[in-house]
Each structure stands twice: as C-alpha cells, then as structure tokens.
Design an enzyme around this catalytic site. Structure first.
Site, PDB file in Angstrom:
ATOM      1  N   GLY A  36       1.090  -1.173  -0.148  1.00  0.00           N
ATOM      2  CA  GLY A  36      -0.286  -0.389   0.016  1.00  0.00           C
ATOM      3  C   GLY A  36       0.944   1.060  -0.183  1.00  0.00           C
ATOM      4  O   GLY A  36       2.056   1.562   0.583  1.00  0.00           O
ATOM      5  N   VAL A  57       0.137  -5.886  10.875  1.00  0.00           N
ATOM      6  CA  VAL A  57      -1.412  -6.688  11.825  1.00  0.00           C
ATOM      7  C   VAL A  57      -0.648  -8.450  12.177  1.00  0.00           C
ATOM      8  O   VAL A  57      -1.145  -8.459  13.241  1.00  0.00           O
ATOM      9  CB  VAL A  57      -1.424  -6.615  10.777  1.00  0.00           C
ATOM     10  N   LEU A  61      -0.199  -4.778  17.293  1.00  0.00           N
ATOM     11  CA  LEU A  61      -1.292  -3.692  17.389  1.00  0.00           C
ATOM     12  C   LEU A  61      -2.032  -3.041  18.069  1.00  0.00           C
ATOM     13  O   LEU A  61      -3.082  -2.682  18.758  1.00  0.00           O
ATOM     14  CB  LEU A  61      -2.108  -4.334  16.839  1.00  0.00           C
ATOM     15  N   SER A  78      -3.105  -7.434   2.804  1.00  0.00           N
ATOM     16  CA  SER A  78      -2.361  -8.829   1.928  1.00  0.00           C
ATOM     17  C   SER A  78      -2.014  -8.200   0.840  1.00  0.00           C
ATOM     18  O   SER A  78      -2.772  -7.446  -0.027  1.00  0.00           O
ATOM     19  CB  SER A  78      -3.296 -10.076   1.716  1.00  0.00           C
ATOM     20  N   ALA A 117     -11.702 -10.459   2.894  1.00  0.00           N
ATOM     21  CA  ALA A 117     -11.748  -9.921   2.084  1.00  0.00           C
ATOM     22  C   ALA A 117     -10.744 -11.023   1.098  1.00  0.00           C
ATOM     23  O   ALA A 117      -9.668 -10.686   0.955  1.00  0.00           O
ATOM     24  CB  ALA A 117     -11.130  -8.547   1.400  1.00  0.00           C
ATOM     25  N   TYR A 148      -0.718 -16.800  -2.040  1.00  0.00           N
ATOM     26  CA  TYR A 148      -2.115 -15.743  -2.216  1.00  0.00           C
ATOM     27  C   TYR A 148      -3.219 -17.315  -1.831  1.00  0.00           C
ATOM     28  O   TYR A 148      -4.040 -16.937  -0.645  1.00  0.00           O
ATOM     29  CB  TYR A 148      -2.264 -15.479  -3.419  1.00  0.00           C
ATOM     30  N   GLU A 166     -15.957 -19.227  18.474  1.00  0.00           N
ATOM     31  CA  GLU A 166     -15.971 -18.118  19.474  1.00  0.00           C
ATOM     32  C   GLU A 166     -17.017 -17.096  19.093  1.00  0.00           C
ATOM     33  O   GLU A 166     -16.904 -16.144  19.848  1.00  0.00           O
ATOM     34  CB  GLU A 166     -14.306 -17.284  19.643  1.00  0.00           C
ATOM     35  N   THR A 178     -10.082  -6.832  -9.803  1.00  0.00           N
ATOM     36  CA  THR A 178     -10.975  -5.042  -9.518  1.00  0.00           C
ATOM     37  C   THR A 178      -9.471  -4.362  -9.751  1.00  0.00           C
ATOM     38  O   THR A 178      -8.386  -4.636 -10.085  1.00  0.00           O
ATOM     39  CB  THR A 178     -11.034  -5.433  -8.140  1.00  0.00           C
TER      40      THR A 178
END
Ligand code: UDP
Length: 340
Positions: A36, A57, A61, A78, A117, A148, A166, A178
């Site tokens: 990103g 992540v 955190l 990811s 996602a 992936y 949980e 996309t």
C-alpha cells in the site's frame, strides 16, 4: 460508527476508507505500507475522523487497539497482485494467517463484525464456470501462486473457525479482479500494466495468446459490495462472491484499453506465467439476491477513469511517460514475471 480498515492504504482499501468517511464514519487504517502507499490516503490529511497507524497486522497492534474500540473491522491487508505475492510469499501467507488471527482477536474483544477480503484465487484454475461460492476450487498447494491462494483459503477457514468456536460475526467477500485509480504504476496486474503502457505509447504486454479470460469490476462497485455485506444483518459466517460477471479475454481487454486511451500501440506477446488461470468469472446470484448488489460501472467508463488517474500520477512524477515504460526484455525475463 468507528471502522478499522486493515490494508486501507491499498487500492481497494483506500477507496473503502473514502466511502466510509463519506457516510460519516470515523476510520482508523492499519497498514505496514509493504504494498500500500501513503499517497493513496494523502488527501485525508487533516480530516479529524481519519487516522493512519503504520503497523504490521502480524505484530504489535497496541497503537491500533488504542485507537479503538471499533464497531467494524475490515481486513484487506495482504499483497494481492501476482507480482507482489511472488515477491513477498512469506508475508502473503503469514498476513492472511497470523494477521487474520490478530484482527479476529480485536473483533472478538470489541464484540463486532469482521469482514475478510478473500479472493477468486481460492478457486484456483477453475473447472466450473462461472464460479459459485459452493465451488471448492482447483488449487495447486505448492505452485507459485499458492502463497496467495492457500493464505486466503486458510484465512477463510480461520474466520469461520472463529465464528463457530468463539461466536465472532465474520463475513467473507471473495473479490474477483478489481481495477481502478490508485494502483501502483509497478503493480504488475493487467489493467495497471495495459493502462500505463498505453499512456506511454506502448507496447502492451500480452501474456500467452491472450485467450485466457477475466471479469473486471470497477473499484467503486466493489466498495459498495463490501459495505453492503458488512452492514446486512443475519449474514454471520456467510461467503459472497463480489465481482463483475462480464467475462472477456485478455486480448479483448488490451483492445478495449487501446480504444479507451485512443492509442493504436503495438501488442507484444510474452510467455504465460505458470498456473495462470484459463478462465475466471463470478456467479454473483447470491450477492444480487441477499445484498441487492451488482456492479454498475461499465468497462469503458471504468477504464476511462483509471487512465485519467494514472495519467495524472505519471505527470506528477515529473517523468515523461516513456521513462515509465517497462523495458520489454526486463519484463519477459524478470523473476517478477516468470516466477509466478
Ligand atoms: N496479463 C497480461 N499482461 C500483463 C499482465 C497480466 O496479459 O501485462 C494477464 C495475466 O497473464 C492473466 C491476466 O492478464 O492472464 C490477469 O492477470 P493479473 O496479474 O491482473 O491477475 P490474475 O487474474 O492473474 O490474478
């Protein structure tokens, strides 16, 4: 409503952040910026309802949690381009494994929904067309795309385990191809490649004979689908395809990009990467029925918007388009391409 968007500096994530802010939400982005970019969120500087936490992540955190509690957790963190998951195979696997676990812990602690996602890659090289959510896929667990594919399959399994064991309210979106503004110029996926190449005067790099198919959704439509899935009641533990059902060959796509860019540049052929899926097209009947969602942006309109944004970025780099053209020899022989 306060949303946590993991991976919010990515192409889809940053458009999701804009849409959430536009409807009045507060948004915290956590992103390690491995794929990103800050640039995708730069227009939000000074927005009091927005905050970026640069963190992984998979790791600590604490700063992210301190920005909570949250009402919604979107997990889009990811690497997602074949070039990126070939470059970062371990990060891709572990972000979808350990990273998903940590984000599920936040959702569980805050008692809120988490949207994961996922990807059409969970179907691998599919033998069923179009692909419904019930199709179990045809994935090579050791092939070059496996970090992936298997990372996302593990992530889905982990989310559903957290729901069953949980009680975490998880929803899974399997995103098909996309495209849209804010992809990196070196992202490597077909739309950013063809658009960048067309703007630079070509050539367009077609892998294989171009007879393989994809179905391309514009990012704004996908973002609306993500929000619809997150906000619908009674969908805990459910999985949805989100994508555009209009299938076309990659060669046809090259021609549509040429037309949208108004260029008659050359199309050159390069070797097809290993395990490149032959056909891909979503069955979105479920999303239409239960979310009332379907993509609305036509391909030519989406390409026009993408080309305009990419042209602006190329200008902002103060480089002539030709300086950004990928050398054909390098693309053909590079590990990025052939190691996929
Ligand atoms: N592709 C291509 N030229 C490029 C980049 C990709 O012909 O410059 C092809 C690729 O081989 C695949 C399709 O376009 O068949 C979509 O590739 P992409 O990397 O966008 O994502 P994928 O759907 O394979 O995950």
């Amino acid at each position: 409503m306060r949303a946590l968007v993991a991976g919010g500096a990515g192409m889809i994530g940053s458009h999701l952040v804009d849409a959430l802010l536009a409807r009045g939400d507060e948004v915290v982005v956590v992103d390690n910026l491995i794929t990103g970019r800050r640039r995708n969120l730069a227009h939000l500087a000074g927005n009091a309802r927005f905050r970026l936490v640069v963190a992984d992540v998979r790791g600590d955190l604490a700063a992210t949690r301190a920005a909570g509690p949250f009402d919604r957790v979107y997990h889009l963190a990811s690497p997602a381009s074949p070039r990126d998951f070939a470059r970062y195979p371990i990060e891709t696997l572990t972000t979808n494994a350990e990273g998903t676990r940590r984000l599920l812990e936040i959702a569980r602690a805050d008692g809120v929904r988490l949207l994961f996602a996922s990807t059409s890659e969970v179907y691998g090289d599919p033998q069923t067309h179009p692909q419904p959510e019930t199709y179990r896929g045809n994935v090579d667990p050791t092939g070059p795309r496996s970090p992936y594919d298997e990372g996302k399959r593990y992530g889905e399994s982990l989310c559903l385990a957290a729901w069953r064991a949980e009680g975490v309210d998880v929803r899974i979106a399997r995103l098909f191809n996309t495209y849209g503004p804010r992809s990196r110029l070196d992202d490597g996926r077909v739309v950013p490649n063809f658009c960048r190449q067309a703007l630079a005067g070509g050539p367009l790099t077609l892998y294989g004979d171009g007879a393989q198919t994809r179905s391309l959704a514009y990012v704004a439509d996908i973002v609306q689908g993500l929000i619809a899935l997150m906000e619908a009641n009674g969908l805990a533990g459910e999985t949805f395809n989100l994508g555009c059902p209009d299938e076309l060959t990659v060669r046809e796509l090259a021609e549509r990009v040429q037309a949208a860019a108004g260029c008659r540049c050359e199309i050159v052929t390069l070797p097809l990467p290993p395990d490149d899926p032959v056909r891909r097209c979503p069955d979105i009947a479920r999303a239409r029925r239960l979310l009332g969602w379907a993509p609305r942006t036509g391909l030519d309109e989406g390409l026009r918007l993408t080309l305009a944004a990419m042209a602006a970025e190329m200008c902002s780099h103060l480089l002539s388009p030709s300086q950004l053209a990928e050398p054909i020899a390098a693309a053909a022989g590079s590990g990025d391409h052939t190691a996929r």
